[in-house]
Design a protein around this motif. Structure first.
Motif, PDB file in Angstrom:
ATOM      1  N   GLN A   1       0.822  -1.200   0.000  1.00 48.77           N
ATOM      2  CA  GLN A   1       0.000   0.000   0.000  1.00 48.77           C
ATOM      3  C   GLN A   1       0.863   1.259   0.000  1.00 48.77           C
ATOM      4  N   PHE A   2       1.989   1.210   0.713  1.00 47.66           N
ATOM      5  CA  PHE A   2       2.913   2.343   0.753  1.00 47.66           C
ATOM      6  C   PHE A   2       3.440   2.655  -0.654  1.00 47.66           C
ATOM      7  N   ALA A   3       3.884   1.623  -1.371  1.00 49.35           N
ATOM      8  CA  ALA A   3       4.402   1.818  -2.728  1.00 49.35           C
ATOM      9  C   ALA A   3       3.337   2.422  -3.635  1.00 49.35           C
ATOM     10  N   LYS A   4       2.119   1.914  -3.522  1.00 48.67           N
ATOM     11  CA  LYS A   4       1.023   2.430  -4.341  1.00 48.67           C
ATOM     12  C   LYS A   4       0.764   3.911  -4.037  1.00 48.67           C
ATOM     13  N   MET A   5       0.779   4.266  -2.754  1.00 46.88           N
ATOM     14  CA  MET A   5       0.511   5.656  -2.362  1.00 46.88           C
ATOM     15  C   MET A   5       1.582   6.601  -2.894  1.00 46.88           C
ATOM     16  N   VAL A   6       2.841   6.169  -2.817  1.00 46.77           N
ATOM     17  CA  VAL A   6       3.923   7.014  -3.314  1.00 46.77           C
ATOM     18  C   VAL A   6       3.781   7.225  -4.821  1.00 46.77           C
ATOM     19  N   ILE A   7       3.480   6.156  -5.548  1.00 46.19           N
ATOM     20  CA  ILE A   7       3.350   6.253  -7.012  1.00 46.19           C
ATOM     21  C   ILE A   7       2.188   7.166  -7.398  1.00 46.19           C
ATOM     22  N   THR A   8       1.060   7.030  -6.726  1.00 43.74           N
ATOM     23  CA  THR A   8      -0.100   7.854  -7.088  1.00 43.74           C
ATOM     24  C   THR A   8       0.098   9.316  -6.693  1.00 43.74           C
ATOM     25  N   ARG A   9       0.923   9.573  -5.687  1.00 44.05           N
ATOM     26  CA  ARG A   9       1.189  10.952  -5.280  1.00 44.05           C
ATOM     27  C   ARG A   9       2.296  11.593  -6.114  1.00 44.05           C
ATOM     28  N   ASN A  10       3.199  10.744  -6.616  1.00 44.21           N
ATOM     29  CA  ASN A  10       4.301  11.270  -7.435  1.00 44.21           C
ATOM     30  C   ASN A  10       4.384  10.454  -8.718  1.00 44.21           C
TER      31      ASN A  10
ATOM     32  N   LYS B   1       8.498  22.136  10.923  1.00 45.39           N
ATOM     33  CA  LYS B   1       7.030  22.174  10.873  1.00 45.39           C
ATOM     34  C   LYS B   1       6.539  22.579   9.488  1.00 45.39           C
ATOM     35  N   LEU B   2       7.187  23.594   8.915  1.00 45.62           N
ATOM     36  CA  LEU B   2       6.764  24.087   7.608  1.00 45.62           C
ATOM     37  C   LEU B   2       6.919  23.017   6.538  1.00 45.62           C
ATOM     38  N   ILE B   3       8.053  22.323   6.531  1.00 49.12           N
ATOM     39  CA  ILE B   3       8.299  21.313   5.497  1.00 49.12           C
ATOM     40  C   ILE B   3       7.391  20.106   5.675  1.00 49.12           C
ATOM     41  N   ILE B   4       7.168  19.696   6.921  1.00 44.80           N
ATOM     42  CA  ILE B   4       6.266  18.562   7.163  1.00 44.80           C
ATOM     43  C   ILE B   4       4.843  18.895   6.728  1.00 44.80           C
ATOM     44  N   ASN B   5       4.394  20.122   7.028  1.00 43.17           N
ATOM     45  CA  ASN B   5       3.033  20.519   6.668  1.00 43.17           C
ATOM     46  C   ASN B   5       2.886  20.876   5.186  1.00 43.17           C
ATOM     47  N   TYR B   6       4.019  21.278   4.587  1.00 45.56           N
ATOM     48  CA  TYR B   6       3.959  21.744   3.198  1.00 45.56           C
ATOM     49  C   TYR B   6       5.262  21.386   2.477  1.00 45.56           C
ATOM     50  N   PRO B   7       5.485  20.083   2.204  1.00 43.96           N
ATOM     51  CA  PRO B   7       6.733  19.654   1.553  1.00 43.96           C
ATOM     52  C   PRO B   7       6.986  20.318   0.207  1.00 43.96           C
ATOM     53  N   MET B   8       5.906  20.690  -0.497  1.00 43.29           N
ATOM     54  CA  MET B   8       6.060  21.276  -1.824  1.00 43.29           C
ATOM     55  C   MET B   8       6.816  22.600  -1.801  1.00 43.29           C
ATOM     56  N   ILE B   9       7.061  23.148  -0.611  1.00 43.71           N
ATOM     57  CA  ILE B   9       7.835  24.386  -0.526  1.00 43.71           C
ATOM     58  C   ILE B   9       9.250  24.165  -1.061  1.00 43.71           C
ATOM     59  N   LEU B  10       9.717  22.904  -1.017  1.00 43.80           N
ATOM     60  CA  LEU B  10      11.060  22.596  -1.502  1.00 43.80           C
ATOM     61  C   LEU B  10      11.119  22.525  -3.023  1.00 43.80           C
ATOM     62  N   TYR B  11       9.972  22.645  -3.668  1.00 42.78           N
ATOM     63  CA  TYR B  11       9.928  22.756  -5.125  1.00 42.78           C
ATOM     64  C   TYR B  11      10.214  24.191  -5.571  1.00 42.78           C
TER      65      TYR B  11
ATOM     66  N   ALA C   1       5.427   8.801   7.912  1.00 44.32           N
ATOM     67  CA  ALA C   1       4.214   9.609   7.747  1.00 44.32           C
ATOM     68  C   ALA C   1       4.405  10.661   6.658  1.00 44.32           C
ATOM     69  N   LEU C   2       5.600  11.265   6.596  1.00 40.28           N
ATOM     70  CA  LEU C   2       5.879  12.283   5.585  1.00 40.28           C
ATOM     71  C   LEU C   2       5.838  11.689   4.182  1.00 40.28           C
ATOM     72  N   LEU C   3       6.478  10.520   4.031  1.00 42.56           N
ATOM     73  CA  LEU C   3       6.553   9.897   2.703  1.00 42.56           C
ATOM     74  C   LEU C   3       5.209   9.348   2.241  1.00 42.56           C
ATOM     75  N   GLN C   4       4.377   8.929   3.183  1.00 43.09           N
ATOM     76  CA  GLN C   4       3.043   8.428   2.827  1.00 43.09           C
ATOM     77  C   GLN C   4       2.098   9.574   2.473  1.00 43.09           C
ATOM     78  N   GLY C   5       2.478  10.768   2.895  1.00 38.08           N
ATOM     79  CA  GLY C   5       1.655  11.937   2.593  1.00 38.08           C
ATOM     80  C   GLY C   5       2.238  12.739   1.452  1.00 38.08           C
ATOM     81  N   HIS C   6       2.226  14.065   1.600  1.00 39.24           N
ATOM     82  CA  HIS C   6       2.668  14.941   0.509  1.00 39.24           C
ATOM     83  C   HIS C   6       4.182  14.939   0.324  1.00 39.24           C
ATOM     84  N   GLY C   7       4.912  14.359   1.262  1.00 38.99           N
ATOM     85  CA  GLY C   7       6.364  14.274   1.097  1.00 38.99           C
ATOM     86  C   GLY C   7       6.755  13.466  -0.121  1.00 38.99           C
ATOM     87  N   ALA C   8       5.891  12.538  -0.521  1.00 40.96           N
ATOM     88  CA  ALA C   8       6.175  11.727  -1.718  1.00 40.96           C
ATOM     89  C   ALA C   8       6.319  12.594  -2.959  1.00 40.96           C
ATOM     90  N   GLU C   9       5.683  13.762  -2.952  1.00 42.18           N
ATOM     91  CA  GLU C   9       5.651  14.613  -4.139  1.00 42.18           C
ATOM     92  C   GLU C   9       6.996  15.271  -4.462  1.00 42.18           C
TER      93      GLU C   9
END
Length: 387
Positions: free
Chosen positions: A218-227, A298-308, A258-266
């Motif tokens: 399930q983890f692999a699937k979540m990462v692929i669908t998010r990224n 806190k900022l990166i965990i809540n909003y990983p896309m800031i690193l884009y 938790a980060l990688l399963q969420g928006h961190g995958a992006e």
């Protein structure tokens, strides 16, 4: 051999007439371009051998492509070797795509940008189209993708590999919508070898297990669908990014999972240097603004896309918000406001300032809203400024 030039001239005339009367009509079309060598040569005793240019361009093919409206100069820049082939299938390709609803300009554009398309046989095209139609509902959808990215359809000639990749991705739990997004956004996923895609999936499953996760599949699937780009990146790049995030943010295994399963995958598909540079710039900027390392985390965990966001752009957005009366505390609580361009943020701040909007009293949610909702809110505030 003396009669060859005459034969060549006759074929050229016949071919030109056939094309002018049949192209994009439904009269029979010659499906292969063929040409004779431009110049014959021989060797005789005491004379120097004169050779023709190595692999000259197929003049008959060039004539045909010009009649079709293809930008030959662009085609020559993209894949010059195609123009030297003796046998091609540009007419068959044109008739095939026309039958799927593509217009003349679209077909010419596809060939101009990805000339190798004219080397595919009708049988290959039919089989590949059917595989795509198992994912897309209409021919028009596929034509639209080919118009935007002809490489996505024509890059690989291995239909068996495409079918195996589709079957494998379906076995991971990806549905038709997921496959649709993958083909539209990261089509090279399907021209990867099956083993390469399996390698990334197994790597992601191992990461999950190492971090104490209970459901690697399930983890692999979540990462692929998010990224959607993850399968066309190397496992080395992804692993380095994961290691850097863990070390830089001092994350525990459970926090990283938790980060990688969420928006961190992006953000895992970013180049290692780009990710590292953006992290360092963000940390320096926030430190200069009086923030602590805990705030950066806190900022990166809540909003990983800031690193884009590149350093200069991010700095400009933060400065704009702060000058507009927004505090860093508010930005940390509502970081998605950084999704918007500096121009958009500036325009909204000016409109709200004109209406005397109090961010300390009302918060900054209004800045993180669609254009339609923002316009409606402004209209309401203008009608009842006391609110």
């Amino acid at each position: 051999m003396a009669g060859v030039p005459g034969v060549r001239a006759l074929l050229t005339v016949q071919r030109s007439v056939t094309l002018q009367h049949s192209f994009f009509g439904f009269t029979p079309i010659h499906f292969a371009s063929a040409c004779f060598p431009r110049r014959l040569y021989s060797t005789s005793t005491g004379s120097t051998e004169t050779k023709p240019p190595v692999n000259p361009e197929n003049e008959s093919l060039l004539e045909n492509l010009n009649l079709m409206g293809v930008d030959v100069r662009m085609a020559r820049q993209r894949q010059p070797g195609v123009l030297r082939k003796t046998f091609t299938n540009e007419n068959g390709l044109a008739q095939f795509l026309q039958g799927k609803g593509a217009g003349r300009k679209v077909i010419a554009s596809i060939i101009s940008r990805y000339p190798r398309a004219i080397t595919r046989s009708i049988e290959h095209l039919e089989q590949r189209w059917q595989l795509w139609r198992n994912i897309f509902q209409t021919d028009a959808e596929i034509v639209s993708i080919l118009d935007r990215s002809p490489e996505s359809f024509f890059r690989s000639s291995d239909n068996d590999n495409l079918e195996k990749n589709i079957d494998y991705l379906v076995s991971l739990g990806l549905n038709a919508k997921d496959l649709h997004r993958l083909l539209t956004t990261a089509p090279r996923t399907f021209s990867n070898s099956l083993e390469l895609n399996k390698q990334m999936v197994e790597f992601l499953e191992d990461i999950c297990t190492e971090l104490g996760g209970s459901n690697p599949e399930q983890f692999a699937k979540m990462v692929i669908t998010r990224n959607l780009y993850i399968l066309i990146r190397s496992t080395k790049r992804v692993k380095t990014n994961i290691d850097n995030l863990k070390a830089s943010l001092k994350l525990s295994d459970s926090e990283l999972l938790a980060l990688l399963q969420g928006h961190g995958a992006e953000i895992l598909d970013l180049s290692n240097e780009y990710l590292k540079k953006n992290f360092n710039s963000l940390e320096q900027k926030m430190t200069a603004l009086g923030c602590r390392k805990a705030d950066v985390k806190k900022l990166i965990i809540n909003y990983p896309m800031i690193l884009y966001i590149g350093p200069d752009t991010l700095s400009s957005k933060l400065d704009c918000l702060l000058k507009g009366g927004i505090t860093m505390k508010q930005i940390l609580e509502k970081p998605k406001v950084l999704d918007y361009s500096t121009q958009n943020i500036t325009g909204r701040l000016e409109e709200l300032r004109r209406l005397g909007y109090d961010f300390q009293k009302n918060g900054i949610n209004i800045l993180d809203s669609s254009r339609k909702r923002f316009a409606a809110k402004i209209e309401k505030l203008s009608a009842s400024p006391e609110e």
